[in-house]
Each structure stands twice: as C-alpha cells, then as structure tokens.
Design an enzyme around this catalytic site. Structure first.
Site, PDB file in Angstrom:
ATOM      1  N   SER A  75     -53.936  39.788  -1.517  1.00  0.00           N
ATOM      2  CA  SER A  75     -54.890  40.609  -2.255  1.00  0.00           C
ATOM      3  C   SER A  75     -54.362  40.873  -3.666  1.00  0.00           C
ATOM      4  O   SER A  75     -54.164  39.935  -4.430  1.00  0.00           O
ATOM      5  CB  SER A  75     -55.171  41.905  -1.488  1.00  0.00           C
ATOM      6  OG  SER A  75     -56.296  42.580  -1.989  1.00  0.00           O
ATOM      7  N   GLU A 192     -63.615  38.078   5.108  1.00  0.00           N
ATOM      8  CA  GLU A 192     -62.952  39.041   4.212  1.00  0.00           C
ATOM      9  C   GLU A 192     -63.837  40.258   3.934  1.00  0.00           C
ATOM     10  O   GLU A 192     -63.384  41.395   3.914  1.00  0.00           O
ATOM     11  CB  GLU A 192     -62.633  38.364   2.874  1.00  0.00           C
ATOM     12  CG  GLU A 192     -61.764  37.135   2.951  1.00  0.00           C
ATOM     13  CD  GLU A 192     -60.294  37.430   2.768  1.00  0.00           C
ATOM     14  OE1 GLU A 192     -59.920  38.620   2.693  1.00  0.00           O
ATOM     15  OE2 GLU A 192     -59.510  36.470   2.698  1.00  0.00           O
TER      16      GLU A 192
END
Length: 396
Positions: A75, A192
């Site tokens: 991330s 996601e």
C-alpha cells in the site's frame, strides 16, 4: 511491531534478515507547510533513506550483506518503494538491488493527488496558529493534540514532488529508461476495494461521481460490470470491483509492463485467496492487505484462535518462499515467468506471465498458477484515459 509483520518465518525458514524501520507519516512526515523548502517536505521519505543508510552501515553486524538488500512494502509502503525506484537515475548506485511492491505504486494513478496545503492551513487554524509563523506555533503544540485534530477533521497530508525523494513524472521517468535497473515483483489482490467501499449501494451514482468528467465513460464502465455475472451480485460488489481494478489492478499491470518494456526484469502476481482466520468481517473476501499474513507466515500470530486450513498453510509457505527467493536472486525472480519474456497483454501479445497465488477458477491453489494477464485485465482499457491524463504518457 504489528503481529502481521513479524519476520520470524523469513529468518527461521528462509535465512533472510528482515529489517522493519519506522518512518514519520501524516503531517509529521509530509507537512506541506509553505514555510518549509520543497526539499524539506517529504520527511517520511527521508526517514526511509536514513534507514537504508543504516542498513548499509550496520547489517554486517547481523550477518547480512549490504550489497544484497531488497526493499518491499504494501500500500503506502509500495508507494514509497516506487518513489525510491524512480528517483535514482540510471547510472546511480542505490542502497538496494531488488524491489517488491504489494498493492501500490505511484507511476500510474487514476486521479492526481490533491494538494495538502489546505490541510496544513486547517490544522493551523484549529490550533489558533495564525501569527507570522504557523510552523513555529504548530511545532510547539502537543503531538497528541495534533493527531486528534487530524483524525477529527479527516485531514490528509501527501508527499510533494521535490524531484529528490519523489519525481514529478514517475511514469515518464520509467519509460525514458533513466531509472536504475532494479528487478521488481509487484501485484495486487483480487478484491482490494471491498474494504474501501463498505456502504456503497448505488452503482450509477458512484460511476457518475467518480468518472463523470469524461463524457460517456460512466456508462461504459457500468455496462462492463453487469450485476449477476462473475460473482458481482450487488451494487456493493460492482463498486468494490471497479475500485479494485482502477485503483490497484490495472495500474499495476501498467507499472509491471512499463518496467519490462525498458528492459528491467519485472514479475507480477495476482493474490486470490481468503481464509476464515484472516477475515475481520466475512464479506470482505480478498481485501486490501489480506495477503500480508500469508507473505510473512504470521497468520497464527494475527489470529491464534482459528487454526489455518491446509491450503492456507501451503500457500503461505509458498509465498514466503517466493518472496525470499526473489530477495536472494532478484534477477532470477520468484519462480514464474517474467513479464515480457515473450510479450504481454499490455504490450500487444498474450504470453502467460501473471502468477496467480491462490484460487484459479474452481481450483483452490496452494502455489502459483501462471495465466495470461488478459484473463483478469480485460476491462483495463476502460481506464486508459485516466492514467494517460495523470501520468502524461500515452498508453498503447
């Protein structure tokens, strides 16, 4: 350290030393203060560089080799990895030789980052720092007070392009070939967006709000995700999958293939597995960050009550080993075909070079299944205008 990031399995079973440095985030790491010089804004990125310098100077004391460093992050950590990759020019000597990016990169974005100076101004106003130097006043405020204001006001502080720790045009920099030749392993998770879009229930409104600036695009996107097909059974499912693909999956496909196109070894994975002990809520599926306990082999630490399934144990062992294999020999890769070894979907061919980790079709996998990228990327052409507008590069 958070239990999910415990590096014991890497050390015990892969003979890999894992260093997990802290760095400043939010206003403490990326203040966006107009009183600071441009090169003094990305303190968090500077922290990371100091950490890498520490490794170069000290890792030998732990039995490590400073010439064999692989950086990896998930991330925002992957954003940081890409920032490092694109800010070291071709003939430089970076303090690492391989890079792994999980669910993130900065080269291809669907929308530009909003300037964070308004967040700085709001913070200053909330702290009554309205004199000649907001910076001096804010520095004097208690950190807990600053943190509380940021959380209550939902203030966001992003890195700025200082062309030292973050270049202004990472996609152009990569495609120019003027970045250091560092092999990369990158990938994303199959769902996601499910953790980001909880509560969304209106597809039409979502696509109009998100993509309405481009005439006709909202309608094309909505038509490409029909409810009742391919596991998309509700508006929430559709919105989450749109977010997954535009924010993570399709942009990573561009990143991986652009990297390969300039002769830098590039591997790509697609994580598609969900286990009960990794589910904070049973509807999240293969959500953002759910691969971390599998990569680290830390699933028993994150949820010691629910034992792992046989598939989870085997898949985690494989992924832990693949990440370590890449770190030990970045040029050799993690154990499946490199992007561009005979072409790829984004470059006009259809070779099998996407490594699916976990489930493929009706098969619950415990290793890697290599497929054509187009099998999962078939909707990515829809988002090319967005990536082109932000990156400044033409996507063929």
């Amino acid at each position: 350290m958070q239990p999910a990031y415990d590096g014991s399995m890497f050390a015990a079973y892969q003979d890999v030393i894992l260093v997990a440095p802290n760095y400043r985030t939010n206003v403490f790491g990326f203040p966006n203060s107009p009183e600071l010089p441009q090169t003094g804004q990305n303190l968090g990125f500077l922290d990371q560089r100091f950490a890498l310098d520490w490794v170069q100077r000290n890792i030998h004391a732990f039995g490590g080799d400073p010439t064999k460093v692989t950086i990896f992050g998930e991330s925002a950590g992957a954003f940081s990895v890409d920032a490092l990759l694109t800010s070291f020019p071709k003939n430089s000597t970076p303090p690492f030789r391989g890079a792994i990016l999980e669910s993130g990169q900065i080269s291809y974005r669907a929308a530009p980052e909003a300037p964070s100076t308004p967040s700085w101004d709001t913070l200053a106003a909330m702290l009554n720092c309205t004199g000649t130097s907001n910076l001096t006043c804010i520095r004097a405020a208690p950190a807990t007070t600053i943190k509380n204001i940021i959380e209550m006001q939902e203030l966001v502080f992003n890195p700025v392009a200082d062309n030292v720790t973050l270049v202004s045009n990472p996609a152009q920099m990569r495609l120019s070939g003027n970045i250091v030749n560092i092999p990369v392993l990158s990938g994303t998770n199959a769902q996601e967006g499910r953790v980001f879009e909880v509560g969304q229930t209106n597809v039409t409104q979502y696509v109009q709000t998100t993509f309405g600036a481009i005439p006709g695009l909202p309608e094309q996107i909505e038509a490409a995700y029909p409810i009742g097909q391919n596991g998309l059974n509700s508006d929430y499912d559709v919105i989450s999958q749109i977010f997954t693909e535009v924010e993570f999956q399709c942009s990573d496909a561009l990143f991986a293939n652009a990297t390969a196109s300039v002769g830098i070894p590039s591997w790509r994975y697609y994580y598609n597995a969900s286990f009960p002990d990794a589910q904070p809520y049973n509807f999240l599926g293969v959500y953002h960050s759910s691969e971390i306990p599998q990569v680290f082999g830390s699933y028993l630490l994150t949820n010691p009550i629910l034992g792992p399934t046989v598939q989870e144990y085997a898949l985690s062992s494989f992924m832990n080993g693949a990440w370590a294999k890449f770190a030990k020999d970045p040029v050799g890769g993690p154990g499946w075909n490199a992007i561009g070894t005979g072409g790829s979907f984004w470059l006009g061919a259809s070779d099998q070079d996407l490594g699916v980790l976990g489930n493929q079709g009706n098969t619950n996998g415990s290793g890697v299944t290599v497929i054509q990228e187009s099998t999962v990327d078939y909707r990515c052409d829809l988002y090319k205008p967005l990536y082109e507008a932000v990156s400044g590069v033409q996507i063929s």
